[in-house]
Design a protein around this motif. Sequence first.
Motif, PDB file in Angstrom:
ATOM      1  N   ASN A 121      36.003  44.363  46.639  1.00 34.82           N
ATOM      2  CA  ASN A 121      35.435  43.085  47.062  1.00 34.82           C
ATOM      3  C   ASN A 121      34.600  43.249  48.331  1.00 34.82           C
ATOM      4  OD1 ASN A 121      35.491  39.985  46.790  1.00 34.82           O
ATOM      5  ND2 ASN A 121      36.228  40.278  48.885  1.00 34.82           N
ATOM      6  N   SER A 137      30.658  42.500  48.709  1.00 29.86           N
ATOM      7  CA  SER A 137      30.223  41.552  49.748  1.00 29.86           C
ATOM      8  C   SER A 137      29.105  42.148  50.588  1.00 29.86           C
ATOM      9  CB  SER A 137      31.404  41.175  50.654  1.00 29.86           C
ATOM     10  OG  SER A 137      32.399  40.495  49.936  1.00 29.86           O
ATOM     11  N   LEU A 153      38.923  36.524  46.631  1.00 28.33           N
ATOM     12  CA  LEU A 153      38.043  37.664  46.348  1.00 28.33           C
ATOM     13  C   LEU A 153      36.780  37.144  45.683  1.00 28.33           C
ATOM     14  CD1 LEU A 153      40.694  40.153  44.840  1.00 28.33           C
ATOM     15  CD2 LEU A 153      39.836  40.109  47.198  1.00 28.33           C
ATOM     16  N   SER A 163      33.567  37.494  46.078  1.00 28.51           N
ATOM     17  CA  SER A 163      32.479  38.413  45.705  1.00 28.51           C
ATOM     18  C   SER A 163      32.827  39.188  44.443  1.00 28.51           C
ATOM     19  CB  SER A 163      32.175  39.383  46.848  1.00 28.51           C
ATOM     20  OG  SER A 163      31.687  38.699  47.982  1.00 28.51           O
ATOM     21  N   LEU A 164      34.044  39.699  44.375  1.00 34.62           N
ATOM     22  CA  LEU A 164      34.496  40.445  43.198  1.00 34.62           C
ATOM     23  C   LEU A 164      34.538  39.541  41.967  1.00 34.62           C
ATOM     24  CD1 LEU A 164      35.771  43.142  42.083  1.00 34.62           C
ATOM     25  CD2 LEU A 164      37.989  42.073  42.553  1.00 34.62           C
TER      26      LEU A 164
END
Length: 216
Positions: A139, A143, A180, A182-183
């Motif tokens: 993540n 990011s 999380l 972004s992930l």
Amino acid sequence: MNEAAPNHLPILYSFRRCPYAMRARMGLLASGIKVELREVVLRDKPQAMLNVSPKGTVPVLVLSDGSVLEESIDIMHWALEQHDPQGWLRHGTKANAVIEQVDGPFKHHLDRYKYDTRYEGVDAAHHRSEALKVLKGLNSRISDNGQLLGPEPTLIDYATFPFIRQFANHDRPWFDALPLTSLQAWLQDHLASDIFTNIMCKNDKWNPANPIVCFP
């Protein structure tokens, strides 16, 4: 043993839902290299596959000269080293450390989280927590970069996301509630991509009496 197809296409033994086989199909699709696709049912593996790869796991790629590739990353590299129009190999060996982390520690914990009844004395919650440590690192990378190693997806992203998909799908509400973002967005983008859609087409179990199925 030479298992070349009558039309001399390489032969890919695959199973639609296997994340390793997904990798192989994505690499072949990105390269544009055509193969004969043989869909395998893992509980009833064809003898033709076991003859060339006794370990009995997918993917297996039998090249036109009869040589055999049995590892998904090797199949991806073989295809992309011949033709890599999207630059999936642009990061070279920089991708290796993350792929090794996913294939090693993360996959170890994923299996014991998802299939805890297959392992004696396993604490699924512990293995979920350990796998989550790896996800937090991924993540952070996403990011910072947009993808795992830069703004555009490359081999590292395509080699990794089938296993993150597998982890997420085991308890999707729990996964979606994790901090999380972004992930989670990265995973959703890959799941919605044309390349993933195109490799997930359903095929009947391979039967040598049926017409050859070509992929892509």
